[in-house]
Design a protein around this motif. Structure first.
Motif, PDB file in Angstrom:
ATOM      1  N   ASN A 180       0.514  11.328 -18.042  1.00  0.00           N
ATOM      2  CA  ASN A 180       0.821  10.217 -18.957  1.00  0.00           C
ATOM      3  C   ASN A 180       1.151   8.933 -18.198  1.00  0.00           C
ATOM      4  N   LEU A 181       0.197   8.490 -17.395  1.00  0.00           N
ATOM      5  CA  LEU A 181       0.372   7.299 -16.562  1.00  0.00           C
ATOM      6  C   LEU A 181      -0.838   6.394 -16.766  1.00  0.00           C
ATOM      7  N   THR A 182      -0.590   5.118 -17.069  1.00  0.00           N
ATOM      8  CA  THR A 182      -1.708   4.196 -17.258  1.00  0.00           C
ATOM      9  C   THR A 182      -2.095   3.553 -15.931  1.00  0.00           C
ATOM     10  N   ALA A 183      -3.321   3.059 -15.898  1.00  0.00           N
ATOM     11  CA  ALA A 183      -3.781   2.351 -14.705  1.00  0.00           C
ATOM     12  C   ALA A 183      -2.893   1.139 -14.431  1.00  0.00           C
ATOM     13  N   GLU A 184      -2.534   0.411 -15.480  1.00  0.00           N
ATOM     14  CA  GLU A 184      -1.735  -0.804 -15.310  1.00  0.00           C
ATOM     15  C   GLU A 184      -0.355  -0.503 -14.739  1.00  0.00           C
ATOM     16  N   GLN A 185       0.237   0.615 -15.108  1.00  0.00           N
ATOM     17  CA  GLN A 185       1.529   0.993 -14.526  1.00  0.00           C
ATOM     18  C   GLN A 185       1.419   1.132 -13.010  1.00  0.00           C
ATOM     19  N   ILE A 233     -16.763  -0.906  -8.805  1.00  0.00           N
ATOM     20  CA  ILE A 233     -15.695  -1.350  -9.711  1.00  0.00           C
ATOM     21  C   ILE A 233     -16.142  -2.438 -10.678  1.00  0.00           C
ATOM     22  N   GLY A 234     -17.428  -2.787 -10.645  1.00  0.00           N
ATOM     23  CA  GLY A 234     -17.946  -3.746 -11.608  1.00  0.00           C
ATOM     24  C   GLY A 234     -17.950  -5.178 -11.103  1.00  0.00           C
ATOM     25  N   ASP A 235     -18.604  -6.036 -11.883  1.00  0.00           N
ATOM     26  CA  ASP A 235     -18.729  -7.458 -11.561  1.00  0.00           C
ATOM     27  C   ASP A 235     -18.384  -8.254 -12.820  1.00  0.00           C
ATOM     28  N   PRO A 236     -17.323  -9.060 -12.800  1.00  0.00           N
ATOM     29  CA  PRO A 236     -16.473  -9.369 -11.643  1.00  0.00           C
ATOM     30  C   PRO A 236     -15.590  -8.183 -11.243  1.00  0.00           C
ATOM     31  N   LYS A 237     -15.181  -8.215  -9.987  1.00  0.00           N
ATOM     32  CA  LYS A 237     -14.318  -7.151  -9.488  1.00  0.00           C
ATOM     33  C   LYS A 237     -12.977  -7.174 -10.215  1.00  0.00           C
ATOM     34  N   GLN A 238     -12.414  -5.995 -10.401  1.00  0.00           N
ATOM     35  CA  GLN A 238     -11.105  -5.891 -11.027  1.00  0.00           C
ATOM     36  C   GLN A 238     -10.423  -4.611 -10.563  1.00  0.00           C
ATOM     37  N   PRO A 239      -9.094  -4.577 -10.602  1.00  0.00           N
ATOM     38  CA  PRO A 239      -8.386  -3.357 -10.206  1.00  0.00           C
ATOM     39  C   PRO A 239      -8.895  -2.155 -11.000  1.00  0.00           C
ATOM     40  N   THR A 240      -9.169  -1.082 -10.293  1.00  0.00           N
ATOM     41  CA  THR A 240      -9.802   0.090 -10.909  1.00  0.00           C
ATOM     42  C   THR A 240      -9.311   1.362 -10.231  1.00  0.00           C
ATOM     43  N   ILE A 241      -9.132   2.396 -11.031  1.00  0.00           N
ATOM     44  CA  ILE A 241      -8.858   3.725 -10.491  1.00  0.00           C
ATOM     45  C   ILE A 241     -10.067   4.599 -10.787  1.00  0.00           C
ATOM     46  N   SER A 242     -10.663   5.140  -9.743  1.00  0.00           N
ATOM     47  CA  SER A 242     -11.804   6.040  -9.890  1.00  0.00           C
ATOM     48  C   SER A 242     -11.305   7.470  -9.725  1.00  0.00           C
ATOM     49  N   VAL A 243     -11.464   8.268 -10.770  1.00  0.00           N
ATOM     50  CA  VAL A 243     -11.076   9.676 -10.705  1.00  0.00           C
ATOM     51  C   VAL A 243     -12.350  10.506 -10.588  1.00  0.00           C
ATOM     52  N   CYS A 244     -12.472  11.182  -9.461  1.00  0.00           N
ATOM     53  CA  CYS A 244     -13.670  11.967  -9.166  1.00  0.00           C
ATOM     54  C   CYS A 244     -13.356  13.445  -9.382  1.00  0.00           C
ATOM     55  N   ASN A 245     -14.077  14.071 -10.296  1.00  0.00           N
ATOM     56  CA  ASN A 245     -13.884  15.486 -10.599  1.00  0.00           C
ATOM     57  C   ASN A 245     -15.113  16.268 -10.165  1.00  0.00           C
ATOM     58  N   GLN A 254      -4.799  -0.589 -19.736  1.00  0.00           N
ATOM     59  CA  GLN A 254      -3.937   0.365 -20.435  1.00  0.00           C
ATOM     60  C   GLN A 254      -4.569   1.751 -20.583  1.00  0.00           C
ATOM     61  N   ASP A 255      -5.684   1.993 -19.913  1.00  0.00           N
ATOM     62  CA  ASP A 255      -6.272   3.336 -19.919  1.00  0.00           C
ATOM     63  C   ASP A 255      -5.281   4.334 -19.330  1.00  0.00           C
ATOM     64  N   VAL A 256      -5.096   5.455 -19.996  1.00  0.00           N
ATOM     65  CA  VAL A 256      -4.291   6.535 -19.429  1.00  0.00           C
ATOM     66  C   VAL A 256      -5.165   7.305 -18.447  1.00  0.00           C
ATOM     67  N   HIS A 281       0.841  -1.200   0.000  1.00  0.00           N
ATOM     68  CA  HIS A 281       0.000   0.000   0.000  1.00  0.00           C
ATOM     69  C   HIS A 281       0.878   1.252   0.000  1.00  0.00           C
ATOM     70  N   GLU A 282       1.885   1.276   0.848  1.00  0.00           N
ATOM     71  CA  GLU A 282       2.783   2.420   0.931  1.00  0.00           C
ATOM     72  C   GLU A 282       3.609   2.578  -0.344  1.00  0.00           C
ATOM     73  N   LYS A 283       3.965   1.462  -0.961  1.00  0.00           N
ATOM     74  CA  LYS A 283       4.735   1.514  -2.204  1.00  0.00           C
ATOM     75  C   LYS A 283       3.921   2.167  -3.316  1.00  0.00           C
ATOM     76  N   VAL A 284       2.645   1.802  -3.422  1.00  0.00           N
ATOM     77  CA  VAL A 284       1.774   2.395  -4.438  1.00  0.00           C
ATOM     78  C   VAL A 284       1.610   3.894  -4.183  1.00  0.00           C
ATOM     79  N   ALA A 285       1.357   4.260  -2.941  1.00  0.00           N
ATOM     80  CA  ALA A 285       1.201   5.677  -2.602  1.00  0.00           C
ATOM     81  C   ALA A 285       2.488   6.448  -2.887  1.00  0.00           C
ATOM     82  N   GLY A 286       3.629   5.863  -2.544  1.00  0.00           N
ATOM     83  CA  GLY A 286       4.907   6.516  -2.787  1.00  0.00           C
ATOM     84  C   GLY A 286       5.191   6.687  -4.271  1.00  0.00           C
ATOM     85  N   PHE A 287       4.830   5.686  -5.064  1.00  0.00           N
ATOM     86  CA  PHE A 287       5.002   5.761  -6.514  1.00  0.00           C
ATOM     87  C   PHE A 287       4.200   6.922  -7.088  1.00  0.00           C
TER      88      PHE A 287
END
Length: 208
Positions: free
Chosen positions: A197-202, A159-171, A185-187, A45-51
């Protein structure tokens, strides 16, 4: 994972009491409706936040933006003196700090416009990120909020069914969050950082 911390007495705390109680240089704690909650993120968790913080910092420096990322800081709930939250990553507007009376002494933000971007990396307590904090950040008027669910832990309605890694951007649009989902590969489209210029998968790969 969240663990309720020992409290000095049984009564619910106000934010002022929480500040006075907060241990100097030890741990990360939030105040939820008067109850102290200790944040115990995993190493991943900390690694992702730090990245994410490092990528945003590069953009801030390269574009010479008047923003900064504090090591730690609280966001006070707008309609309560018994709740305050620590985002995993928070980008602040340096020009707005002169209007934040609690910042220098208490490292606490009270105005949504001071926060350019708040990010929560989802753990097992996913309801806090998708429900509680989304609602609080929306009411406060924070313009952009990311929910980084790299393990796909959130509810299916988010995040949908079946569940999958997702980034929700709230504006924030007319005082309400419009939510866009990014996977694979969504940017990731950030209004605050359009050149990220960062993809969800990265991001997800960092958590593997």
């Amino acid at each position: 994972m969240l663990i309720s911390a020992e409290k000095p007495d049984i009564k619910l705390m106000t934010l002022e009491e929480f500040w006075d109680w907060y241990p100097d240089g030890y741990g990360r704690f939030e105040l939820h409706n008067g109850e102290i909650v200790e944040m115990q993120p995993t190493g991943t968790h900390e690694k992702v936040a730090g990245f994410l913080a490092s990528k945003l910092s590069v953009n801030i420096e390269r574009l010479n933006l008047p923003f900064f990322i504090p090591r730690q800081g609280l966001i006070k709930a707008i309609d309560s003196d018994k709740s305050a939250y620590i985002p995993d990553v928070m980008v602040l507007d340096d020009n707005a700090m002169e209007n934040e009376q609690m910042w220098k002494k208490r490292s606490t933000i009270t105005q949504g416009k001071s926060v350019k971007l708040a990010i929560e990396v989802v753990s097992t307590n996913w309801q806090d990120d998708y429900l509680t904090k989304l609602g609080e950040y929306e009411k406060l008027g924070i313009g952009e909020y990311w929910i980084v669910d790299y393990l796909g832990l959130g509810g299916r309605r988010y995040i949908g069914d079946p569940k999958q890694p997702t980034i929700s951007v709230c504006n924030l649009v007319e005082s309400e969050y419009a939510i866009n989902l990014f996977r694979g590969q969504d940017v990731v489209n950030s209004p605050t950082f359009p050149e990220l210029n960062l993809t969800a998968e990265q991001i997800f790969q960092v958590g593997k």
